[in-house]
Design a protein around this motif. Structure first.
Motif, PDB file in Angstrom:
ATOM      1  N   MET A 475     -14.286   3.374 -12.158  1.00  0.00           N
ATOM      2  CA  MET A 475     -13.481   3.563 -10.802  1.00  0.00           C
ATOM      3  C   MET A 475     -14.513   3.536  -9.624  1.00  0.00           C
ATOM      4  N   SER A 476     -14.088   3.191  -8.419  1.00  0.00           N
ATOM      5  CA  SER A 476     -15.089   3.480  -7.406  1.00  0.00           C
ATOM      6  C   SER A 476     -14.475   3.834  -6.146  1.00  0.00           C
ATOM      7  N   VAL A 477     -15.318   4.565  -5.383  1.00  0.00           N
ATOM      8  CA  VAL A 477     -14.795   5.013  -4.124  1.00  0.00           C
ATOM      9  C   VAL A 477     -16.022   4.427  -3.136  1.00  0.00           C
ATOM     10  N   ILE A 478     -15.313   4.181  -1.844  1.00  0.00           N
ATOM     11  CA  ILE A 478     -16.320   3.816  -0.619  1.00  0.00           C
ATOM     12  C   ILE A 478     -16.144   4.599   0.238  1.00  0.00           C
ATOM     13  N   VAL A 479     -17.455   5.257   0.710  1.00  0.00           N
ATOM     14  CA  VAL A 479     -17.613   6.169   1.682  1.00  0.00           C
ATOM     15  C   VAL A 479     -18.738   5.554   2.728  1.00  0.00           C
ATOM     16  N   ALA A 480     -18.558   6.132   3.661  1.00  0.00           N
ATOM     17  CA  ALA A 480     -19.501   5.826   4.758  1.00  0.00           C
ATOM     18  C   ALA A 480     -19.918   7.189   5.124  1.00  0.00           C
ATOM     19  N   GLU A 481     -21.348   7.178   5.041  1.00  0.00           N
ATOM     20  CA  GLU A 481     -22.265   8.496   5.373  1.00  0.00           C
ATOM     21  C   GLU A 481     -22.667   8.265   6.904  1.00  0.00           C
ATOM     22  N   ARG A 482     -23.109   7.031   7.365  1.00  0.00           N
ATOM     23  CA  ARG A 482     -23.250   6.629   8.792  1.00  0.00           C
ATOM     24  C   ARG A 482     -22.398   5.526   9.119  1.00  0.00           C
ATOM     25  N   GLU A 483     -22.261   5.289  10.057  1.00  0.00           N
ATOM     26  CA  GLU A 483     -21.531   4.021  10.532  1.00  0.00           C
ATOM     27  C   GLU A 483     -22.412   2.594  10.229  1.00  0.00           C
ATOM     28  N   HIS A 485     -23.606   1.450   7.477  1.00  0.00           N
ATOM     29  CA  HIS A 485     -23.220   1.000   6.338  1.00  0.00           C
ATOM     30  C   HIS A 485     -22.134   1.786   5.294  1.00  0.00           C
ATOM     31  N   HIS A 486     -21.699   0.972   4.346  1.00  0.00           N
ATOM     32  CA  HIS A 486     -20.595   1.661   3.430  1.00  0.00           C
ATOM     33  C   HIS A 486     -21.471   1.758   2.022  1.00  0.00           C
ATOM     34  N   LEU A 487     -21.005   2.920   1.237  1.00  0.00           N
ATOM     35  CA  LEU A 487     -21.701   2.989  -0.135  1.00  0.00           C
ATOM     36  C   LEU A 487     -20.613   3.209  -0.848  1.00  0.00           C
ATOM     37  N   LEU A 488     -20.776   2.026  -1.970  1.00  0.00           N
ATOM     38  CA  LEU A 488     -19.768   2.089  -3.159  1.00  0.00           C
ATOM     39  C   LEU A 488     -20.276   2.764  -4.276  1.00  0.00           C
ATOM     40  N   ILE A 489     -19.930   3.827  -4.705  1.00  0.00           N
ATOM     41  CA  ILE A 489     -20.058   4.591  -5.836  1.00  0.00           C
ATOM     42  C   ILE A 489     -19.231   4.444  -6.941  1.00  0.00           C
ATOM     43  N   CYS A 490     -19.725   3.941  -8.120  1.00  0.00           N
ATOM     44  CA  CYS A 490     -18.965   3.760  -9.268  1.00  0.00           C
ATOM     45  C   CYS A 490     -19.210   4.431 -10.299  1.00  0.00           C
ATOM     46  N   LYS A 491     -18.438   4.938 -11.176  1.00  0.00           N
ATOM     47  CA  LYS A 491     -18.705   5.799 -12.279  1.00  0.00           C
ATOM     48  C   LYS A 491     -17.700   5.337 -13.584  1.00  0.00           C
ATOM     49  N   GLY A 492     -18.085   5.317 -14.672  1.00  0.00           N
ATOM     50  CA  GLY A 492     -17.398   4.881 -15.916  1.00  0.00           C
ATOM     51  C   GLY A 492     -18.123   4.621 -17.138  1.00  0.00           C
ATOM     52  N   ALA A 493     -17.575   4.110 -18.220  1.00  0.00           N
ATOM     53  CA  ALA A 493     -17.821   3.866 -19.357  1.00  0.00           C
ATOM     54  C   ALA A 493     -19.435   3.015 -19.307  1.00  0.00           C
ATOM     55  N   VAL A 494     -20.354   3.503 -20.176  1.00  0.00           N
ATOM     56  CA  VAL A 494     -21.689   2.884 -20.116  1.00  0.00           C
ATOM     57  C   VAL A 494     -21.794   1.335 -20.136  1.00  0.00           C
ATOM     58  N   ASP A 495     -21.181   0.741 -20.988  1.00  0.00           N
ATOM     59  CA  ASP A 495     -20.960  -0.668 -21.321  1.00  0.00           C
ATOM     60  C   ASP A 495     -20.162  -1.544 -20.107  1.00  0.00           C
ATOM     61  N   GLU A 496     -19.205  -0.826 -19.626  1.00  0.00           N
ATOM     62  CA  GLU A 496     -18.621  -1.494 -18.369  1.00  0.00           C
ATOM     63  C   GLU A 496     -19.142  -1.036 -17.089  1.00  0.00           C
ATOM     64  N   ILE A 497     -19.956  -0.244 -16.937  1.00  0.00           N
ATOM     65  CA  ILE A 497     -20.930  -0.101 -15.745  1.00  0.00           C
ATOM     66  C   ILE A 497     -22.110  -1.196 -15.978  1.00  0.00           C
ATOM     67  N   LEU A 498     -22.786  -1.207 -17.267  1.00  0.00           N
ATOM     68  CA  LEU A 498     -23.684  -2.216 -17.086  1.00  0.00           C
ATOM     69  C   LEU A 498     -23.257  -3.598 -16.854  1.00  0.00           C
ATOM     70  N   SER A 499     -22.066  -3.844 -17.234  1.00  0.00           N
ATOM     71  CA  SER A 499     -21.803  -5.238 -17.224  1.00  0.00           C
ATOM     72  C   SER A 499     -21.636  -5.639 -15.662  1.00  0.00           C
ATOM     73  N   VAL A 500     -21.606  -4.838 -14.733  1.00  0.00           N
ATOM     74  CA  VAL A 500     -21.564  -4.993 -13.191  1.00  0.00           C
ATOM     75  C   VAL A 500     -22.740  -4.556 -12.418  1.00  0.00           C
ATOM     76  N   CYS A 501     -23.893  -4.329 -13.418  1.00  0.00           N
ATOM     77  CA  CYS A 501     -25.082  -3.625 -12.718  1.00  0.00           C
ATOM     78  C   CYS A 501     -26.327  -5.028 -12.579  1.00  0.00           C
ATOM     79  N   SER A 502     -26.780  -5.195 -11.958  1.00  0.00           N
ATOM     80  CA  SER A 502     -27.898  -6.240 -11.714  1.00  0.00           C
ATOM     81  C   SER A 502     -29.384  -5.583 -11.582  1.00  0.00           C
TER      82      SER A 502
END
Length: 920
Positions: A475-483, A485-502
């Motif tokens: 699952m992911s949340v998107i937050v704005a620390e400054r206006e 840029h937006h920051l998408l933070i994703c956490k989850g099972a290792v294999d499923e996270i690695l599948s969307v990491c470059s």
């Protein structure tokens, strides 16, 4: 509307709401047979729902007298007074006389009433009184026991209540209108606006928040929705989840189930989050309107009741065969067809197992009350027998084998070095998500010092979130620390996270995720798993602030930051509980969505063999026949989806196992429904509690093992009565047949037979309170009418041997061999017959030597001793003439003692032979 869908809907509803007592599939599902009134009500409801779907929130909220931030308590209370509680599918409380009638109207009582009426019409008032007493005794005992058990069950059920998250405004805002400017529906309201209240307190106009695992508590119109997937199987029969939206997207629709922005009572949220306004509650909901009709009907019998009915009809068929034979033999030999008819009627009464239903009800109720003291709530009494018959228990891992408390053990970078940055991002993700917060999130949020350090409320504004689902496993949340840029933070099972990491973050720099780095990462995470740690990966992605809504497609090109690792240590009670269950014939299987390495370590620590583990991907690739073989071989299954769990449970059931499933999550609901007995806990999500038959107030296999033993005790006591009744009835009829052929008079008068049967029945009322031998609890048992029939044939004629000995004693020794001396003969057989019938209670209640190796409970000892004393007193006391008996010579009792001793010795010998050959 598709009628087969309605049938499936109500089948699911009955099972999940615990309403088996009131529902069955009936012909009214044929729309062509519905009344005009029914069609009018359904049409009106449909029009209202379609109107709510097509009305904008700005107009809908004022029409419901509510606000985007919900109702105040005062407003909700006023509406609740008008529309009533949000409840459907509950049986209307029966008046006591209707309850008494339901306790009376069973085949046995009706048959006895017919026999009593015939006796009264033939001037046999005494016989009518005795038969009426038997009916009254059985009915009143059942009435009192059911009244007591119903009160206890209601008290227990009140301990388990489902809640909903509702938005409430403060009292100072009462009466405020709703303007267009007010109608803004953020994805998450501040927690202070949210409260948990029982579902039954919800009213039309309430604004509720929905997340994964929630039951839809009423018919609702969505105000906002984010990746909301709802299971509508309970309504439409469609097994796949349906995505819902805040706006209607599919154009005009006449069927409410096709409307994208409506959700219905009885369905549940699979994933995503939403806010919604309640349109209809209780019996005015789409589901409730239909449910009101079926509440007037009775349910189809459960598997347990079918077993009881099979045994009952076995005894009734035996009666229907033997009674005509007795009538014909006595009519032809005595040439008095009137007396022969009355005698045959008495035999029919004696063969009727009129106490069976009372014994079953009382035993189940006693079991439920006893289980409640062991922190086990029984939602459905019939489930107790399945509890005892269970021979396979499927359970999840987290919180069952392990402690219900997960500890955040480490937070590391991609190579295993401690990293505070990873923990901070994980905290931001858990803090801002509004979906289903699991134990992992709770462990992260316990680091409250990060809230002030990060200044979560001040520095970070939540933009959006992409909720968790069991397919993506992230699952992911998107937050704005400054206006900027937006920051998408994703956490989850290792294999499923690695599948969307470059990319990966390493030593303050970002680099591409190469195959070498990927291999190293897998070695690090595998090492953490080998230590028994559950690893969750954390990844991020910065984006330009060019949109306010994000989707699954945005979870791409992420940068892996590191991992948070959790420790879920095994419970100290798990190993002895698993050992005890296996010792009692219950095979424990672990079904988990967790990593196979973590699962293997935990299983080894609790003493569960896991030489081989079957993974979800392998289950997916198997055909049903292949899976049926695999589930017999494997005891541990890992990385499973909810559908995998359901398939495994169904495969086990097809293998003739009685399967229990213990689970507490939304991912367990399908398996809970598929199992013979669904077991959940009071802290479970709503849908899991609704699907369960048994609720544990303590999530422990040790508590479960105690419940299994209580279920077996309950069944053992029910089986005792069945064996006693079957064998005693068969023996009596066999004796009557022999006596009728050779005696010039009736071996016993109809009145005497009825009194004897009444006393014998009373001697067994304490069976539900009886002790059970430990060897009878060693393995599961089931109803088996064929086994009951065999038992009856083996043990019934044994009593006839000693009845014949009594006949010979009275005929040759005491010269009671003429019609003039028949009273003496009948008195002798009355006493011997009653005492042997009462002794059979103690002989058949155990395979051991009664009174010496196995003693009955004190209530049963007292009732049987009292009945034996009354049996001797009747012919010897002042009431002898009333019952047409006479005093027996004192020498008779010496002979009687010898006959009873011989009967006990022969029965014990037969028990030993029978148990060795057929089991007990």
């Amino acid at each position: 509307m598709n009628i087969s869908m309605l049938q499936q809907a109500f089948s699911t509803f009955v099972r999940t709401r615990g309403l088996e007592r009131h529902f069955q599939r009936l012909a009214w599902f044929d729309i062509g047979k519905r009344s005009d009134t029914d069609n009018g009500l359904t049409s009106t409801l449909t029009k209202n729902l379609v109107a709510a779907s097509n009305t904008t929130p700005e107009l809908l909220l004022p029409s419901l007298g509510t606000h985007a931030d919900g109702l105040t308590e005062a407003q909700a209370a006023r509406i609740r007074d008008q529309v009533g509680p949000n409840e459907i599918g509950q049986a209307r409380t029966l008046r006591w006389w209707m309850h008494l009638w339901h306790c009376y109207k069973n085949p046995f009582s009706l048959l006895l009433t017919v026999l009593a009426t015939i006796s009264y019409c033939t001037d046999d008032a005494k016989g009518a009184i005795v038969i009426g007493s038997m009916v009254a005794l059985g009915t009143l005992i059942r009435f009192m026991q059911e009244t007591r058990s119903n009160k206890a069950a209601e008290k227990l059920k009140s301990m388990v209540s489902n809640t909903a998250t509702v938005l409430r405004r403060s009292a100072t805002q009462d009466g405020l209108g709703t303007s267009r400017e007010d109608c803004h529906f953020p994805e998450a309201h501040h927690p202070r606006n949210r409260i948990e209240i029982p579902i039954k307190l919800l009213v039309p106009g309430d604004v509720i928040a929905l997340s994964a695992g929630d039951m839809i508590p009423a018919d609702v119109r969505l105000l906002s929705a984010k990746h909301l997937f709802v299971s509508q199987a309970a309504m439409s029969g469609e097994s796949l989840p349906v995505e819902k939206f805040a706006q209607q997207t599919s154009g005009a629709a006449s069927n409410p189930l096709d409307l994208d922005n409506l959700c219905f009572m009885g369905t549940n949220v699979i994933s995503g989050a939403a806010t919604a306004v309640i349109v209809n509650t209780g019996k005015n909901t789409y589901f409730g309107m239909l449910a009101e009709r079926v509440l007037k009907t009775d349910r189809s019998p459960t598997a347990f009741q079918r077993g009881v009915n099979e045994v009952s009809w076995l005894l009734i068929r035996f009666m229907l065969v033997m009674v005509p034979i007795v009538l014909l033999i006595n009519g032809f030999t005595k040439h008095d067809w009137w007396s022969a008819s009355l005698f045959a009627l008495s035999i029919a009464v004696g063969l009727t197992p009129e106490m069976l239903l009372m014994i079953v009800t009382a035993t189940l109720a006693k079991g439920a009350i006893h289980l409640s003291r062991k922190k086990v709530i029984v939602k459905r009494l019939d489930a107790i027998q399945n509890f005892g018959a269970m021979n396979v228990l499927c359970t999840d891992k987290t919180g069952t084998l392990t402690q219900d408390k997960i500890f955040l053990e480490r937070h590391t970078d991609i190579f295993g070095a401690a990293s505070d940055k990873v923990l901070e991002y994980a905290y931001l993700n858990s803090y801002h998500q509004t979906g289903l917060k699991n134990l992992l999130d709770v462990a992260v949020l316990e680091h409250v010092e990060l809230q002030s350090k990060l200044n979560v409320a001040g520095h970070f504004r939540k933009i959006d979130e992409i909720p968790f689902d069991f397919h993506r496993r992230r699952m992911s949340v998107i937050v704005a620390e400054r206006e900027d840029h937006h920051l998408l933070i994703c956490k989850g099972a290792v294999d499923e996270i690695l599948s969307v990491c470059s990319k990966v973050h390493e030593n303050g720099t970002t680099s591409a995720l190469t195959p070498d780095l990927l291999a190293r990462i897998r070695r690090v995470t595998s090492a953490l798993n080998e230590e028994g740690l559950r690893v969750v990966a954390v990844a991020v992605r910065e984006r330009a602030p060019d949109k306010e809504s994000y989707d699954v497609e945005d979870e791409a090109e992420l940068t892996l930051l590191g991992y948070i690792a959790f420790l879920d240590p095994p419970k100290e009670s798990t190993a002895p509980a698993i050992n005890a269950l296996q010792r009692h014939g219950v095979r424990v299987k672990v079904l988990t969505g967790d990593n196979d390495k973590v699962t293997a370590k935990v299983c080894r620590e609790v003493g569960l063999a896991c030489d081989a583990i079957l993974l979800g991907a392998e289950v997916e690739a198997m055909s049903d026949p292949e899976l049926a073989l695999a589930v017999e071989r494997y005891d541990v299954f890992a990385k499973l989806t909810p559908l995998h769990k359901e398939r495994i449970v169904r495969a086990l059931r097809q293998g003739e196992h009685i399967v229990g499933f213990l689970g507490d999550g939304i991912n367990d609901a399908a398996a809970l429904r598929a199992a013979d007995i669904g077991i959940s806990v009071d802290s479970a999500v709503d849908i899991a509690k609704e699907a369960a038959d048994i609720i544990l107030l303590e999530k422990s296999l040790l508590v479960l093992e105690q419940g299994v033993m209580e279920g077996r005790k309950t069944f053992a006591n029910m089986l005792k009565y069945t064996k006693m009744s079957a064998s005693s009835n068969f023996g009596n009829v066999f004796s009557v047949l022999l006596a009728s052929v050779f005696l010039p008079f009736l071996p016993m008068l109809p009145l005497q037979l009825l009194v004897q049967n009444l006393l014998y029945d009373f001697s067994q009322v304490a069976i539900p309170l009886d002790n059970v031998d430990t060897d009878l609890l060693a393995k599961p048992q089931r109803w088996n009418s064929g086994q009951i029939g065999r038992f009856m044939i083996f043990f019934g004629p044994m009593s006839s041997v000693f009845d014949i000995a009594t006949f010979a004693l009275m005929w040759y020794v005491f010269r009671a061999n003429t019609p003039a001396t028949q009273t003496l003969f009948q008195s002798g057989w009355f006493v011997e017959g009653l005492l042997t019938q009462t002794l059979i209670v103690h002989m058949i209640r155990t395979r051991k030597i009664p009174f010496l190796q196995s003693r009955a409970s004190w209530p049963l000892l007292i009732t049987t001793a009292t009945i034996m004393a009354i049996g001797v007193f009747l012919p010897m006391g002042p009431f002898a003439e009333y019952f047409k008996l006479q005093a027996l010579p004192l020498s008779y009792f010496g002979w009687l003692a010898a006959i009873l001793l011989g009967y006990m010795l022969l029965t014990q010998a037969m028990k030993t032979f029978y148990a060795r050959r057929y089991g007990w």
